[in-house]
Each structure stands twice: as structure tokens, then as C-alpha cells.
Design an enzyme around this catalytic site. Structure first.
Site, short mmCIF file in Angstrom:
data_model
loop_
_atom_site.label_atom_id
_atom_site.label_comp_id
_atom_site.label_asym_id
_atom_site.label_seq_id
_atom_site.Cartn_x
_atom_site.Cartn_y
_atom_site.Cartn_z
N HIS A 123 -18.88 -25.05 24.84
CA HIS A 123 -17.70 -25.28 25.70
C HIS A 123 -17.26 -26.58 25.38
O HIS A 123 -17.97 -27.61 24.93
CB HIS A 123 -18.05 -25.36 27.20
CG HIS A 123 -16.85 -25.26 28.09
ND1 HIS A 123 -16.30 -26.31 28.37
CD2 HIS A 123 -16.26 -24.19 28.64
CE1 HIS A 123 -15.08 -25.82 29.29
NE2 HIS A 123 -15.33 -24.58 29.41
N ASP A 152 -18.04 -17.06 30.21
CA ASP A 152 -18.06 -15.90 29.79
C ASP A 152 -19.36 -15.15 29.44
O ASP A 152 -19.38 -13.97 29.10
CB ASP A 152 -17.08 -15.79 28.52
CG ASP A 152 -15.93 -16.38 28.84
OD1 ASP A 152 -15.33 -17.22 28.32
OD2 ASP A 152 -15.00 -15.62 29.81
#
Ligand code: SDX
Length: 430
Positions: free
Chosen positions: A307, A365
Site C-alpha cells: 500500500h 483487497d
């Protein structure tokens, strides 16, 4: 004395004010940098550059903190509903009972779309990716509400467009699935809550009764809450930039949908499931795929990992992983091979120096697709689900940008092309 930053350029000293947020994040305000020095800054991917000040969402990537309007995501996921969180993000406070009822009633009254929207649907090939249809039809709403393209919308006009978009996106999203399956499109039902109505439009048939499963409604509410906003991510920054030109809310959100579709962004949830299915088909050797992800000569990345901001666990991933266990157990799917592979992949990566050194952890996700699949959402609809969840965040950020009267976004550049040269006629070119 107010803190400032000193810059020495060509032997001359310049001072720039430092701004500090309520969570003590600090930024050097360079609004006058070019006027005073002739220099600009450059920061590929905006890794160190703040685009705005915002009071909507706070996240701390090092500590794994995420709060909507000050409320921790863990509490909202456990105690709130998606519509209540949407109200919180858009209007800045938790609604009273009356406010929540009015907000929900207004949305219910606007869930139908103009019948001409169905004619546009008929023009799409059945194999069209649902995100292509969703972004097109959300933008098309500007054609049905042309007054939404204006710099002078008053509060009531903005609120009406907010309600319309919150109400109509689920209808259009469900229709993208029905269109792809060749099923009859379902009209919304005014007796159902937001999440139940979406499931009804997605999975019911006019030929038989459809029973809403409260366990699935609860899981969907939690997933939508967890996706609702995430400060200045790629798609939200897109919504703000497009909206800064006084584009309509519909056009701005349509642009955000396209940014979200990118596999490195919201499209990753579809990529994760496809990756897990490929690993399963390949015999389930998770270490082999972890090694592929580490290989600099292999373009494969562990989708759902890493991320830009979280250099610790994505707090949403922690909640979704727990929810995945709960939902799959409740549905008798606790032996899901994909969940097993995901957990093995996570364990292998989290103990591997490559991932530890780069602070690569599971993100929002990584587990969400496992729940979507378990509740019957097809893989190609996963990013549509992300858009459904992120909608109130996009709306809140667009509304804040307009209320703060932020200028049109127009970044500068450093030119690296040819110096001046004269035109050459085609006969003289080699
Ligand atoms: C979302 O911004 C948001 O808030 C987004 C989001 C939201 O709610 O809106 O949180 C939603 O988009 C989540 C991210 C979903 N994307 C993926 O899961 C795709 C896989 N992950 C990545 O491609 C990557 O981690 C990003 C895009 C998420 C972040 O990329 P960065 O911050 O630009 O980091 P990078 O690409 O520069 O990678 C740094 C290093 C590189 O290795 P080196 O060149 O240093 O050797 O880490 C490696 C990368 O190769 N790396 C990975 C990896 N992610 C980064 N290696 C293997 N697998 C991965 N997933």
C-alpha cells in the site's frame, strides 16, 4: 512563534510557513514558492505531496489507523450501517434517528433511473466489463440532469444530486450484472433497506420469491463501510480534480470509477481472486508464487499486498479477514480452498524478508473478494462493489472541495523535450 521551513537557493534564503493538522501532521506550505524563487517542486506519484486539507478521513499508515470524521473504522464496522456511515462522511456528523430516516427515505424515493437509461444499456455488448458500463452510465446521468454542471449550485441542489447518485448507482450497478448475465433487469423495491435492495436487484428473478439472507446483508454492510472513504487515494483525487473544474458530481464520480478500475487500485480485488484461483489450479504451491512476486525479472506481484500509505497492517484487511472467517463459516464454506490459500500466502509473505523489508502487508483487497465470492458476487463485479462502497467518500470529498471553493487543479511540470527548432517541410524530412 509559528514554525516555518527555510530553503536556500542560489545562495538566497527563503522561508515558507508550516501548516499543522488536528492530528499534528505537518506540511510546508509552498503556495508562494514559484513566485518567490522561480522553482517548483516535483514528486512523481505525489508520494510526499498534499493536495488539500480535509476534515473527512484520517489515516495513519505507520500505526494502521483509519477514522471517518474521527470515528474509528473498527467501531463503525461493528456498530453502524452503510447508510449511516454515508451520512456521517457526507454531512460530518452521525445522524439523529429523524435525520437518518429522512436521508434513507430520500434515497429510496430516487432509486429509479430514467427509462431512457435502459436504452443505453441495450447498446452495450453482454460481455462488457461492468465497470465500463457503470462509469458510462453514471456520467450519462449528467445528460439527464444538465443543471448539475454549474459553479453556482446551492445547498439544496447539491443535496439533490447527492441523493440521486446515492440512490441510482446501486440500481445501475445491479443492472450491469443482470445485463452481463442476460437476465431481466430488476426494479428497486421501496420496502427494502439499501443493502437488501441491492442484493434483491442483483439476485432476484421475476419468476420466483427472493429471500434476503440477513447474514449476507450484515456482511455487505460491513464491506461497504470499510470501503467508504480513504482520504486522497488515486480515485478520490481524480474526483476532486475533475470536480475542481466545476464538472458535475456525476461526471466527477464517473472519472473516479475509471481510476478505481485500475488493477493497481480498486481493480486489485478482482486480480486477487484470479490470482488465488490460478494458484489453486497450479496445485496450491504458495511459496512458488511468493518467490515469483519477489523475482525482479518477473512482473508478477502479490495482488492485495502492499500500500502507498499503510506500512503496517491495513486495518480494513484485519477486519475483513475476521469477517471472511465468520461469513464463510456461517454459510458452511469454512473449508474454502481460496481462503486457505490466501491465509497460507499471507503467512508465507509476512515471514519473508522481501516483504518485511518493503513493509508489504495485506491491504483491503486481499480478503474482500473471498467474501464477495461467498455471497454470490461474480468476480467481474468486485470492483463495482468497491465503487458502491466508495461512493459516499467520493461524494463527501467532492462536496468539501466545492464548499471550500478550492481552485481548479492544474499541476506544473519540468519540461525535458526539444529546444526551439524550425518547421521542416515534408519533402526535406528524412
Ligand atoms: C487500493 O491509496 C489508497 O488508499 C488505495 C486504497 C483505497 O482504499 O483507496 O487503499 C485501495 O488501491 C489498495 C491497493 C491495491 N493494489 C494492489 O493490491 C496491487 C498490488 N500492490 C501494488 O502494486 C503496490 O503495493 C501499490 C500500488 C499498492 C503501492 O505501490 P507503491 O507505494 O508505489 O510502491 P512501489 O510500487 O514503489 O513498490 C515498492 C517496492 C517495489 O520493490 P523495489 O523496486 O523496491 O525492489 O515494493 C514492491 C515493488 O516491486 N512491491 C511489491 C508489491 N507491492 C510493492 N512486490 C510484490 N508484490 C506486491 N504486491
Amino acid at each position: 512563534m509559528a514554525e516555518s521551513a527555510e530553503l536556500i537557493l542560489d545562495g538566497k534564503s527563503y522561508s515558507f510557513p508550516v501548516t499543522e493538522g488536528t492530528e499534528h501532521e505537518k506540511a510546508i506550505d509552498i503556495a508562494k514558492l514559484r513566485d518567490q524563487t522561480g522553482y517548483i517542486t516535483i514528486d512523481s506519484g505525489y508520494k510526499n505531496t498534499g493536495a488539500t486539507k480535509s476534515a473527512i478521513t484520517f489515516l495513519d499508515g505507520e500505526e494502521g489507523i483509519l477514522r471517518y470524521r474521527g470515528y474509528p473504522i473498527e467501531q463503525l464496522a461493528e456498530q453502524s450501517s452503510f447508510i449511516e456511515v454515508a451520512y456521517l462522511l457526507i454531512y460530518g456528523k452521525l445522524p439523529t434517528t429523524a435525520e437518518l430516516q429522512e436521508f434513507s427515505n430520500q434515497i429510496t424515493k430516487h432509486t429509479l433511473v430514467h427509462e431512457d437509461v435502459r436504452k443505453i444499456f441495450d447498446g452495450f455488448p453482454s460481455a462488457a466489463h461492468p465497470m465500463a458500463i457503470l462509469s458510462s452510465l453514471i456520467c450519462a446521468l449528467t445528460a439527464f440532469y444538465p443543471e448539475s454542471v454549474s459553479p453556482d449550485l446551492n445547498k439544496e441542489e447539491i443535496d439533490l444530486n447527492v441523493i440521486r447518485l446515492m440512490a441510482k448507482l446501486p440500481t445501475i450497478a445491479a443492472w450491469t450484472y443482470k445485463n452481463q448475465m442476460g437476465h431481466p433487469l430488476n426494479y428497486p423495491r421501496n420496502d427494502l433497506d439499501y443493502a437488501s435492495n441491492f442484493l434483491y436487484m442483483m439476485f432476484s428473478f421475476p419468476t420466483e420469491k427472493y429471500d434476503i439472507d440477513p447474514r449476507i446483508v450484515s456482511a455487505l454492510n460491513k464491506l461497504l463501510i470499510l470501503h467508504a472513504d480513504h482520504e486522497q487515494n488515486c480515485s478520490t483525487s481524480t474526483v476532486r480534480l475533475v470536480g475542481s473544474a466545476n464538472a458535475s458530481l456525476y461526471g466527477s464520480v464517473s472519472a473516479g470509477i475509471n481510476a478505481l478500475w485500475g488493477p493497481l487500485h480498486g481493480g486489485a480485488n478482482q486480480e486477487v481472486i484470479e490470482m488465488l484461483e490460478e494458484i489453486q489450479k497450479d496445485g496450491g504451491n504458495t511459496q512458488k508464487w511468493v518467490d515469483k512476486a519477489k523475482d525482479p525479472n518477473d512482473s508478477f506481484r502479490l495482488m492485495g499486498f502492499g500500500h502507498r500509505v499503510y506500512k503496517n497492517f491495513d486495518p480494513r484487511a484485519t477486519i475483513i479477514k475476521k469477517a471472511a472467517d465468520e461469513v464463510l463459516t456461517a454459510l458452511g464454506l469454512e473449508d474454502s480452498p481460496l481462503l486457505k490459500i490466501a491465509k497460507e500466502l499471507e503467512q508465507a509473505a509476512l515471514t519473508d524478508e522481501y516483504f518485511i523489508k518493503r513493509k508489504l502487508y495485506p491491504n483491503v483487497d486481499f480478503y474482500s473478494g473471498i467474501i464477495y465470492k461467498a455471497i454470490g458476487i461474480p468476480t467481474e463485479m468486485f470492483t463495482v462493489m468497491f465503487a458502491l462502497g466508495r461512493l459516499p467518500g467520493w461524494i463527501a470529498q467532492w462536496k468539501e472541495m466545492r464548499e471550500n471553493k478550492e481552485p481548479i487543479g492544474r499541476p506544473r511540470q519540468v519540461y525535458t523535450g526539444e529546444l526551439e527548432r524550425d518547421y521542416v517541410s515534408i519533402e526535406q524530412r528524412s
